[in-house]
Enzyme design. Structure first.
Site: not given
Lengths: 511, 514
Positions: B206, B282, B316, B413
């Site tokens: 996906k 991840e 990231c 983040e």
């Protein structure tokens, strides 16, 4: 101050008194729980059957902790990790301590076997020669790994040096079951210590005695305080606190699939700790017409009835090819009958089949046997309680079973086999793999092509050809499908206790 | 029948026509979603519609799983030799190489990164990764384990599916990506599929519903390369439908996810509740970049800038917490500010543009609210801090100073071109601060002192540490998170372990039971 208790044992196999510290073992000391509480540890062999045993059903009362004790243990473990263990202690030194631990265990093997026997109901000789010998080998094996933890250097370009370090996680949580208390402890503790992790371990609240005795050896061997901690207690309190703890970076669990899910969910909700699981099985044993029948029967019996069927690898679905089926059943029945006749006191040398480990397990297995009868399977042999006291169950074989029956689909964890007839290799592979589990499988055939083809087609983490349950420290063990995540034993276990850091060093790249 | 999106690019940096089929990709065919609903794909440079594509639902996941199962049982997995799989992956890389410009143009239009970055970084690295894993396909080895002469023991590292028989379910590997994956669509696509295919798994993937175009273009490249039908299936849809269906599917035996920590948790919970599939994650990062007094200053400024502004901070691994030692702090800040101010913002297809828009309105709003929170909490906006222009999702490179450890902009983040610069005194102090986070993805260290540089690198709790560089990836070096930044490693030989199941085979060569 936590106390000690003395267990007196006077049997042909073992005579002596064993002292047990009944506290929690945290930071190299025996301590009371923050909120003092105890649990009675029970001998599953009833007093009536073992008149020689000085203790009654209750062996001892030992401390049980709570989440508060887990916090104290984690703090101690973290401190040890940062100061005296982990990357602060060279692998060679860790290896030396671990080897010393194996030596001490070997020195005290009889005491440990006796404890295992009275607490888990195992025949003494089996506890000694199988569980304890296996534990000693396992710890010694991983001691040898401690100074052989290697990363890789990775060639990329002359302007760059890249390498990996396989670092410990820090504090790891370990939750072990009651079926092989010492052996499962050693499988967990060996690789964790070798790789430099500090441990907070919860034994089964039903079988904590050998773990408590083991802590004494950890101390005697000279491990720094805080490296190994035991918080005895229930799964719903101590177990849950370990799985949810924000400072525990990895958790290893052996037990039921139901609880395994909870462990994984707890990790998902908290700090995403890495989870390894060793769960249940419904392992197939496949016997072809061209096998060595005498040997196949012996291994098949061993694969299922060892440890009274209380093994996650138990070969509880037996598939026999039609050409040999009748002959197999005759001889297998005779072997199982003989085993039934050798049921009794675990301390008797002649005993080959002991009691189940607890009332709960006994009831659970008897319910499965009842369900097999109700759903129309035939009790070929056994199918009843043995005697009237203790948790003894007759070695049992069901025939005329269908794939949808509970006794064929679910893990019984007792001495209960379901035997089915098959025609072709293709059929039996499909039937053997028709399960949510994938822990272990056995195939018996003298034809090399067929034997290996079938071994490779099994959807399971272990496949045995013409043998069974020969688990060794150097060979990986673990589950496909819902039987678990990760591998124990061998170099593979080292991977599950280390995290990989890639280090990139610029030797001249300009931006 | 799904349609085709055709776009003619006539820009200073790229001229050409790109065609993308807008369907789902199942069994090597583009098909409509079961519910025939669609998803709007927006251009982040303008906020306007690019095209609509088919939306998948849980039903389509079932169809894709069936296709993947059949492929696994017949034309892939243990039915195909590693050499054949490697050949096909090499073909895939060759075709991607020929389509570099097209892929880069789609990536720039869909995601907002500049065309030249998309081409020279994302697409280039994606090709390298495919080639790298092509070479692994026929080098998947187990171990033979010495025990005794009466026993032969060896391990097989099998694909996570096992040889299946027609009447029984076989097991696929599934790969799921999240909305946050919109940062490097084509690169993440191959990070996932290349090791999965090399090891013989089949895939249901996906892509992010925000940035599906390169994944769909990759599907036609997969067709062209001759990878058998059903080996790779792409079901574009929303996380709460398609993503949830994949993570809880009973016939999927492994899941890999790149995206936010919050969704990572959901995936792990879904695995726990369904079939206990192994999960690799991840996830996010709040990565420290440490500059010591003895660093090569100009070099450190360049890499620190690359560290945070790569992909406009939507990475990231972005080096978003910059720790600078007191002796060099003022000079570093001055040069780093100059560098940040010099970044040229604009249309990703413009000439001499360094930074395009954020990839979606949601991301844009999220970043702007972090900038607001920094201001509210009393941090100083040293430079930037505003939206650029009034159309599209452009944000100025932003530096905060005078921050405290408990501020949101220091702890969380941001996923945008926003850094915090923190002064420190000594090594112990900076190691403590750098590790004061629940993340552990990546870190940087700048020092010319070999002991200090490597000691610090080793003391940082992170899966990747760069010394005197940052965001410098190689296909052969593993990447992944400590702590809550993830589980498992991608890239290198380590990724192969995630996509294989170890079977121990014990053969009795003469041990007899008495």
């Amino acid at each position: 101050m936590p106390g000690t208790t003395t267990v007196e044992i006077n049997t042909a196999a073992f005579k002596g008194s064993i002292s047990i510290n009944t506290g929690l073992y945290i930071d190299g000391k025996w301590v009371d729980p923050v909120e003092p509480d105890t649990i009675d540890v029970i001998n599953p062999v009833s007093e009536a059957l073992t008149p020689a045993l000085a203790t009654a059903k209750k062996i001892a009362a030992v401390s049980i902790g709570s989440s508060k004790d887990v916090d104290v243990a984690v703090t101690a473990a973290q401190k040890a990790y940062k100061t005296s263990w982990g990357l602060k202690c060279p692998g060679s030194k860790r290896g030396k301590l671990i080897s010393r631990l194996a030596d001490l265990l070997e020195r005290d093997i009889d005491q440990f076997a006796a404890l295992e026997s009275i607490n888990a109901g195992k025949p003494f000789q089996i506890a000694k020669n199988s569980d304890l010998m296996g534990s000693i080998q396992c710890i010694r094996y991983f001691g040898g790994w401690a100074d052989k933890i290697h990363g890789k250097t990775i060639e990329s370009s002359e302007n760059k040096l890249a390498y990996t370090r396989h670092e410990p996680y820090g504090v790891v949580g370990q939750i072990i079951p009651w079926n092989y208390p010492m052996l499962m402890l050693s499988w967990k503790v060996g690789p964790a210590l070798a790789t430099g992790n500090c441990i907070v371990l919860k034994p089964s609240e039903m079988t904590p005695l050998s773990a408590l005795k083991f802590a004494e050896l950890v101390q005697e061997a000279g491990f720094p305080p805080g490296v190994f901690n035991i918080v005895n207690g229930y799964g719903t309190t101590v177990g849950q606190a370990i799985t949810e703890h924000m400072k525990i970076s990895k958790v290893a669990f052996t037990g039921s699939t139901l609880v395994g899910r909870k462990v994984l969910e707890a990790s998902a909700r908290t700090n995403l700790k890495v989870v390894t699981l060793e769960l249940g099985g419904k392992s197939p044993t496949v016997i072809f017409d061209d096998c060595n029948l005498e040997q196949a029967i012996k291994w098949t019996s061993h694969a299922l009835y060892a440890n009274m069927g209380q093994s996650c690898v138990a070969g509880s679905r037996i598939f026999v090819q039609e050409g040999i089926y009748d002959q197999f059943m005759d001889k297998f029945t005779a072997v199982v009958k003989a085993l039934g006749q050798a049921t009794g006191d675990p301390f008797e040398a002649s005993t080959q089949h002991g009691p189940q480990a607890s009332q709960v397990q006994f009831d659970r297995i008897m319910n499965y046997i009842a369900s097999g009868k109700e759903s129309g399977a035939t009790v070929h042999i056994g199918g009843e309680r043995h005697g009237t006291e203790g948790y003894f169950i007759q070695p049992t074989i069901f025939t005329n079973v269908t794939p949808d029956m509970k006794i064929v689909r679910e893990e019984i964890f007792g001495p209960v086999a379901a035997v089915q007839k098959f025609k072709t290799e293709e059929d039996v592979i499909a039937a053997a793999n028709d399960t949510e589990y994938g822990l272990s499988a056995c195939v018996f055939s003298e034809n090399v092509g067929r034997a290996l083809r079938v071994a490779h087609a099994f959807e399971s983490g272990s496949a045995f050809v013409n043998s069974a349950q020969l688990i060794e420290s150097s060979i990986p063990f673990g589950g496909y499908k819902s039987s678990g995540i990760g591998r124990e034993h061998g170099e593979y276990a080292i991977e599950t206790y280390t995290q990989v850091k890639g280090v990139h060093i610029n030797l001249g790249l300009m931006i | 029948m799904p349609g085709t999106f055709t776009h003619k690019f006539d820009t200073p940096v790229y001229k050409g026509t790109v065609n993308v089929s807008t369907g789902l990709f199942i069994n090597n065919k583009f098909v409509d979603g079961s519910d025939t609903t669609t998803i709007d794909v927006l251009n982040p440079t303008t906020g306007k519609l690019i095209t609509t594509i088919s939306e998948a639902t849980a039903k389509d996941v079932d169809i894709a799983v069936k296709a993947a199962q059949e492929a696994y049982d017949t034309t892939w997995g243990l039915n195909t030799s590693g050499a054949e799989r490697g050949d096909l992956l090499n073909k895939l890389a060759t075709i991607m190489d020929g389509a570099r410009d097209e892929l880069a143009a789609l990536e720039a239009m869909d995601n907002g990164k500049t065309f030249s970055w998309a081409k020279n970084v994302d697409v280039d690295f994606a090709i390298q990764v495919v080639k790298y894993y092509a070479g692994w396909a026929d080098k998947i080895h187990g171990q033979t384990l010495e025990t005794d002469e009466k026993k032969l023991t060896y391990t097989r590292h099998e694909p996570i599916g096992v040889v299946g028989y027609r009447e029984f379910p076989s097991y696929e590997l599934q790969i799921l990506s999240d909305t946050s994956l919109s940062m490097h669509p084509v690169m993440m696509f191959v990070w996932k599929i290349a090791p999965a295919l090399a090891t013989g798994n089949t895939v249901v993937l996906k892509p992010s519903e925000f940035t599906p175009l390169t994944a769909l273009r990759m599907c036609s490249i997969i067709q062209e390369a001759g990878i058998p039908p059903g080996v790779v299936n792409v079901v574009t849809g929303y996380g709460n439908t398609v993503g949830a269906a994949i993570s809880s599917h009973m016939d999927i035996l492994k899941i890999a996810f790149t995206g936010s920590t919050i969704v990572g948790r959901k995936i792990m919970e879904a695995a726990a509740k369904s079939n206990l599939k192994p999960v690799t994650l991840e996830l996010g990062g709040k990565n420290p970049n440490i500059i010591y007094n003895d660093a090569d200053l100009d070099n450190a400024v360049e890499w620190a800038s690359f560290g945070i502004y790569w992909n406009h901070g939507a990475a990231c691994c972005a080096g978003s917490r910059i720790f600078v030692q007191s002796g060099i702090y003022d000079k570093f800040l001055e040069k780093f500010t100059e560098k940040s101010k010099a970044i040229r913002i604009g249309n990703p297809f413009g000439e001499n543009i360094d930074q395009g828009p954020m990839s979606s309105e949601a991301q844009f709003n999220r970043i702007m609210s972090y900038i607001e929170s920094g201001k509210t909490d009393g941090a100083t906006v040293h430079t930037g801090g505003n939206r650029r222009g009034s159309e599209g999702y452009f944000i100025e490179p932003t530096i905060f100073t005078n921050v405290k450890a408990d501020m949101k902009i220091v702890k969380e983040e941001i996923f945008g071109p926003v850094s915090v610069v923190v002064k420190f005194e000594d090594e112990d102090d900076v190691v403590r601060q750098a590790n004061d986070t629940f993340y552990g993805l990546a870190a940087g260290v700048f020092s010319q002192d070999i002991d200090r540089a490597i000691r610090t690198a080793h003391r940082i709790q992170a899966g990747t540490v760069w010394v005197n560089c940052y965001n410098h990836f190689k296909p052969q070096v593993p990447f992944g998170g400590y702590r809550q930044s993830g589980i498992g490693r991608e890239l290198g030989s380590y990724a192969l372990e995630n996509y294989t199941a170890v079977k121990a085979v014990h053969i009795n060569l003469g041990q007899r039971l008495s």
